[in-house]
Design a protein around this motif. Structure first.
Motif, PDB file in Angstrom:
ATOM      1  N   GLN A   1      51.377  45.474  54.604  1.00  0.00           N
ATOM      2  CA  GLN A   1      51.123  44.077  54.287  1.00  0.00           C
ATOM      3  C   GLN A   1      50.459  43.968  52.919  1.00  0.00           C
ATOM      4  OE1 GLN A   1      48.575  42.840  57.484  1.00  0.00           O
ATOM      5  NE2 GLN A   1      47.025  44.366  57.028  1.00  0.00           N
ATOM      6  N   ILE A   2      50.295  42.751  52.468  1.00  0.00           N
ATOM      7  CA  ILE A   2      49.657  42.501  51.179  1.00  0.00           C
ATOM      8  C   ILE A   2      48.411  41.654  51.431  1.00  0.00           C
ATOM      9  CG2 ILE A   2      49.909  41.507  48.874  1.00  0.00           C
ATOM     10  CD1 ILE A   2      52.996  41.805  49.324  1.00  0.00           C
ATOM     11  N   ARG A   3      47.260  42.201  51.086  1.00  0.00           N
ATOM     12  CA  ARG A   3      46.017  41.450  51.231  1.00  0.00           C
ATOM     13  C   ARG A   3      45.932  40.396  50.122  1.00  0.00           C
ATOM     14  NH1 ARG A   3      44.044  41.196  56.079  1.00  0.00           N
ATOM     15  NH2 ARG A   3      44.694  43.108  57.131  1.00  0.00           N
ATOM     16  N   VAL A   4      45.571  39.184  50.511  1.00  0.00           N
ATOM     17  CA  VAL A   4      45.499  38.059  49.590  1.00  0.00           C
ATOM     18  C   VAL A   4      44.028  37.663  49.457  1.00  0.00           C
ATOM     19  CG1 VAL A   4      46.239  35.681  49.159  1.00  0.00           C
ATOM     20  CG2 VAL A   4      47.779  37.292  50.329  1.00  0.00           C
ATOM     21  N   ARG A   5      43.433  37.956  48.304  1.00  0.00           N
ATOM     22  CA  ARG A   5      42.015  37.664  48.076  1.00  0.00           C
ATOM     23  C   ARG A   5      41.905  36.447  47.169  1.00  0.00           C
ATOM     24  NH1 ARG A   5      40.196  40.494  52.262  1.00  0.00           N
ATOM     25  NH2 ARG A   5      40.415  42.756  52.038  1.00  0.00           N
ATOM     26  N   LEU A   6      41.394  35.353  47.714  1.00  0.00           N
ATOM     27  CA  LEU A   6      41.314  34.090  46.988  1.00  0.00           C
ATOM     28  C   LEU A   6      39.873  33.774  46.606  1.00  0.00           C
ATOM     29  CD1 LEU A   6      43.696  32.262  49.411  1.00  0.00           C
ATOM     30  CD2 LEU A   6      44.085  32.255  46.952  1.00  0.00           C
ATOM     31  N   ARG A   7      39.690  33.316  45.379  1.00  0.00           N
ATOM     32  CA  ARG A   7      38.378  32.889  44.904  1.00  0.00           C
ATOM     33  C   ARG A   7      38.551  31.597  44.099  1.00  0.00           C
ATOM     34  NH1 ARG A   7      37.565  36.153  48.132  1.00  0.00           N
ATOM     35  NH2 ARG A   7      36.196  37.993  48.060  1.00  0.00           N
ATOM     36  N   SER A   8      37.494  30.790  44.058  1.00  0.00           N
ATOM     37  CA  SER A   8      37.590  29.502  43.374  1.00  0.00           C
ATOM     38  C   SER A   8      36.278  29.147  42.708  1.00  0.00           C
ATOM     39  CB  SER A   8      37.965  28.406  44.378  1.00  0.00           C
ATOM     40  OG  SER A   8      37.885  27.128  43.794  1.00  0.00           O
ATOM     41  N   LYS A   9      36.386  28.396  41.623  1.00  0.00           N
ATOM     42  CA  LYS A   9      35.211  27.842  40.949  1.00  0.00           C
ATOM     43  C   LYS A   9      35.056  26.344  41.231  1.00  0.00           C
ATOM     44  CE  LYS A   9      34.336  30.895  37.053  1.00  0.00           C
ATOM     45  NZ  LYS A   9      34.149  30.950  35.578  1.00  0.00           N
ATOM     46  N   GLY A  10      35.882  25.796  42.093  1.00  0.00           N
ATOM     47  CA  GLY A  10      35.783  24.365  42.375  1.00  0.00           C
ATOM     48  C   GLY A  10      36.634  23.903  43.537  1.00  0.00           C
ATOM     49  N   PRO A  11      37.958  24.022  43.429  1.00  0.00           N
ATOM     50  CA  PRO A  11      38.797  23.516  44.517  1.00  0.00           C
ATOM     51  C   PRO A  11      38.630  24.322  45.799  1.00  0.00           C
ATOM     52  CG  PRO A  11      40.122  24.681  42.882  1.00  0.00           C
ATOM     53  CD  PRO A  11      38.751  24.526  42.296  1.00  0.00           C
ATOM     54  N   VAL A  12      38.704  23.631  46.909  1.00  0.00           N
ATOM     55  CA  VAL A  12      38.603  24.292  48.220  1.00  0.00           C
ATOM     56  C   VAL A  12      39.878  25.094  48.465  1.00  0.00           C
ATOM     57  CG1 VAL A  12      38.513  23.869  50.698  1.00  0.00           C
ATOM     58  CG2 VAL A  12      37.071  22.534  49.147  1.00  0.00           C
ATOM     59  N   ILE A  13      39.713  26.372  48.793  1.00  0.00           N
ATOM     60  CA  ILE A  13      40.903  27.215  48.978  1.00  0.00           C
ATOM     61  C   ILE A  13      40.998  27.842  50.388  1.00  0.00           C
ATOM     62  CG2 ILE A  13      41.522  27.765  46.594  1.00  0.00           C
ATOM     63  CD1 ILE A  13      39.254  30.076  48.558  1.00  0.00           C
ATOM     64  N   ASN A  14      40.050  27.566  51.269  1.00  0.00           N
ATOM     65  CA  ASN A  14      40.201  28.140  52.610  1.00  0.00           C
ATOM     66  C   ASN A  14      41.310  27.447  53.400  1.00  0.00           C
ATOM     67  OD1 ASN A  14      38.714  25.796  52.957  1.00  0.00           O
ATOM     68  ND2 ASN A  14      37.265  26.688  54.409  1.00  0.00           N
ATOM     69  N   THR A  15      41.595  26.186  53.062  1.00  0.00           N
ATOM     70  CA  THR A  15      42.721  25.513  53.719  1.00  0.00           C
ATOM     71  C   THR A  15      44.037  26.155  53.294  1.00  0.00           C
ATOM     72  OG1 THR A  15      42.622  23.848  51.959  1.00  0.00           O
ATOM     73  CG2 THR A  15      41.554  23.318  54.048  1.00  0.00           C
ATOM     74  N   LEU A  16      44.110  26.561  52.033  1.00  0.00           N
ATOM     75  CA  LEU A  16      45.296  27.278  51.557  1.00  0.00           C
ATOM     76  C   LEU A  16      45.422  28.616  52.278  1.00  0.00           C
ATOM     77  CD1 LEU A  16      46.298  27.714  47.811  1.00  0.00           C
ATOM     78  CD2 LEU A  16      46.555  29.566  49.440  1.00  0.00           C
ATOM     79  N   ALA A  17      44.300  29.317  52.434  1.00  0.00           N
ATOM     80  CA  ALA A  17      44.316  30.614  53.114  1.00  0.00           C
ATOM     81  C   ALA A  17      44.848  30.493  54.534  1.00  0.00           C
ATOM     82  CB  ALA A  17      42.919  31.221  53.111  1.00  0.00           C
ATOM     83  N   LYS A  18      44.511  29.390  55.207  1.00  0.00           N
ATOM     84  CA  LYS A  18      44.968  29.197  56.586  1.00  0.00           C
ATOM     85  C   LYS A  18      46.485  29.075  56.666  1.00  0.00           C
ATOM     86  CE  LYS A  18      40.700  26.919  58.052  1.00  0.00           C
ATOM     87  NZ  LYS A  18      40.083  25.622  58.445  1.00  0.00           N
ATOM     88  N   GLU A  19      47.104  28.639  55.577  1.00  0.00           N
ATOM     89  CA  GLU A  19      48.566  28.525  55.554  1.00  0.00           C
ATOM     90  C   GLU A  19      49.228  29.894  55.560  1.00  0.00           C
ATOM     91  OE1 GLU A  19      49.873  26.109  52.301  1.00  0.00           O
ATOM     92  OE2 GLU A  19      48.217  24.680  52.532  1.00  0.00           O
ATOM     93  N   PHE A  20      48.446  30.919  55.201  1.00  0.00           N
ATOM     94  CA  PHE A  20      49.008  32.271  55.089  1.00  0.00           C
ATOM     95  C   PHE A  20      48.190  33.269  55.921  1.00  0.00           C
ATOM     96  CE2 PHE A  20      50.300  29.920  51.340  1.00  0.00           C
ATOM     97  CZ  PHE A  20      51.665  30.224  51.239  1.00  0.00           C
TER      98      PHE A  20
END
Length: 328
Positions: free
Chosen positions: A274-293
Motif C-alpha cells: 500500500q501507499i501511506r498518505v501523510r497529510l499536513r496543513s497550514k490552514g485548511p482542514v484536511i482530516n475530512t479529505l483523509a477520511k475519503e481515502f
C-alpha cells in the motif's frame, strides 16, 4: 460560560471514573495505535509509569509492536493471551479500532478509550476524548492532576519524561497550532522533574546521514501549485536507493512546512502492499479529505492509505481543490 463549565464538569467526572476504575483492577494492559509516534509511546508508557508509581502492587503492561526509532524512549511489553483475563484495558491516542495495535484489546474485562482525535469511532465501555488537547500525553498529565487531588497521586520522573516527549512530538516542538497556554503550563510543570531533555530532543530529531540525503531529495523534487498545494512521491525503489525504510521516511513529513507559501501538502510513502498518505496543513482542514481515502486524524495533520499510484493522483487532485477553495 455555562457551556464551558458543563464541559469541565463532564471531563472531571470522566477522569475520576477512570481513576476509580484503575484503582479497582489488579491487572491493567495499555494499548496504542499502530506505527507509533512519540505521543503514542508517551501517553501509553507514561500512563503505565504513572499507575506503577501509585499502585506498585498492580501488574501493568504496555503492548504493541515496537518501533525501533523510539527505542530511546522505552520498550513495550510482551504478554500471553491469558493475562487479559479479568484485566482492565486502556487504549490511548487511537481514534478507531482498526488502528489499535494488538487486537487482543477485546479480551479484557473492560475497555477505556483516552484520546484527542475526533471521536468518530466511539469504542470502549467508556471514553474520555478531548480534541482540544495538544496530545494524548497532555491528557495523561491532566489525569495525574485529578488523581493528585482525589487520591494523592504522585508523578514519577519516568512518567514525566515520557509525557514530555509525547507533548513535544505532537506539537512539533510547540510550533503547531494545537499548542495552547495549557500545553505550555503542562510542559513547564514536567520539566521540573528529573530527566534529560537533551536526550529526548536528540532521540527525536537527530537523523542519520542517509535521511538527510532523502530530505534533500524531498526539497529538490516536491511539486507545488499556485494555491500552495504540494506533494512528493517516495516509491519503494527510491527508498531503497537511499537505504531508508517507510518508518524512517515518515520522520520527514513535516519538513515541507518550512516552504514559503505552502498551504497544505502530502507525502506519499510506498510500502510493500500500500501507499501511506501523510497529510499536513497550514490552514485548511484536511482530516475530512483523509477520511475519503481510508484515513483520518487531526484537522491539520492526518493520514490515509492509497492502494495504487492512480489513487494517489486522486488524493493530489482533492488536496489541490481544498487549497484552491481555502485561498478564495
Amino acid at each position: 460560560m455555562r457551556m464551558d463549565f458543563t464541559i469541565i464538569l463532564e471531563e472531571t467526572i470522566l477522569k475520576r471514573q477512570i481513576i476509580d476504575t484503575i484503582a479497582k483492577y489488579d491487572t491493567i494492559i495499555i494499548h496504542r495505535h499502530v506505527r507509533p509516534d512519540p505521543d503514542a509511546y508517551g501517553s501509553q508508557l507514561g500512563l503505565k509509569e504513572l499507575i506503577l508509581a501509585n499502585y506498585p502492587e498492580k501488574k501493568v503492561y504496555a503492548v504493541g509492536e515496537h518501533e525501533t526509532s523510539l527505542s530511546f524512549l522505552a520498550m513495550p511489553d510482551e504478554i500471553a493471551d491469558e493475562v487479559y483475563k479479568d484485566a482492565l484495558v486502556i487504549v490511548t491516542d487511537t481514534a478507531n479500532t482498526e488502528r489499535i495495535d494488538d487486537q487482543r484489546y477485546t479480551k479484557g474485562k473492560m475497555v477505556i478509550k483516552i484520546d484527542h482525535h475526533p471521536n468518530d469511532d466511539a469504542y470502549g465501555d467508556f471514553r474520555w476524548v478531548d480534541t482540544t488537547a495538544s496530545s494524548c500525553s497532555e491528557m495523561i498529565y491532566e489525569l495525574f492532576e485529578e488523581g493528585k487531588e482525589v487520591a494523592n497521586w504522585k508523578l514519577s520522573d519516568a512518567s514525566a519524561r515520557l509525557l514530555f516527549a509525547g507533548i513535544v512530538g505532537d506539537t512539533g516542538r510547540f510550533q503547531f497550532p494545537s499548542t495552547t497556554v495549557k500545553t505550555f503550563k503542562v510542559a513547564g510543570e514536567l520539566i521540573t522533574y528529573n530527566f534529560d531533555r537533551n536526550q529526548i530532543f536528540d532521540g527525536m530529531y537527530e537523523m542519520d546521514h542517509k535521511l538527510l540525503n532523502l530530505q534533500g531529495y524531498i526539497y529538490q523534487n516536491f511539486k507545488m501549485d499556485e494555491n500552495g498545494a504540494a506533494y512528493v512521491k517516495l516509491t519503494k525503489e527510491l527508498l531503497a536507493e537511499f537505504d531508508a525504510v517507510p518508518s524512517e521516511a515518515s520522520l520527514l513529513v513535516g519538513c515541507l512546512g518550512s516552504v514559503k507559501n505552502i498551504c497544505a501538502w502530502v507525502v506519499f510513502i510506498e510500502e510493500s502492499d500500500q501507499i501511506r498518505v501523510r497529510l499536513r496543513s497550514k490552514g485548511p482542514v484536511i482530516n475530512t479529505l483523509a477520511k475519503e481515502f481510508n484515513g483520518g486524524g487531526h484537522p491539520l495533520a492526518s493520514g490515509a492509505t492509497a492502494y495504487s499510484w492512480e489513487e494517489a493522483e486522486q488524493v493530489i487532485k482533492r488536496l489541490q481543490e481544498v487549497c484552491a477553495t481555502y485561498n478564495v
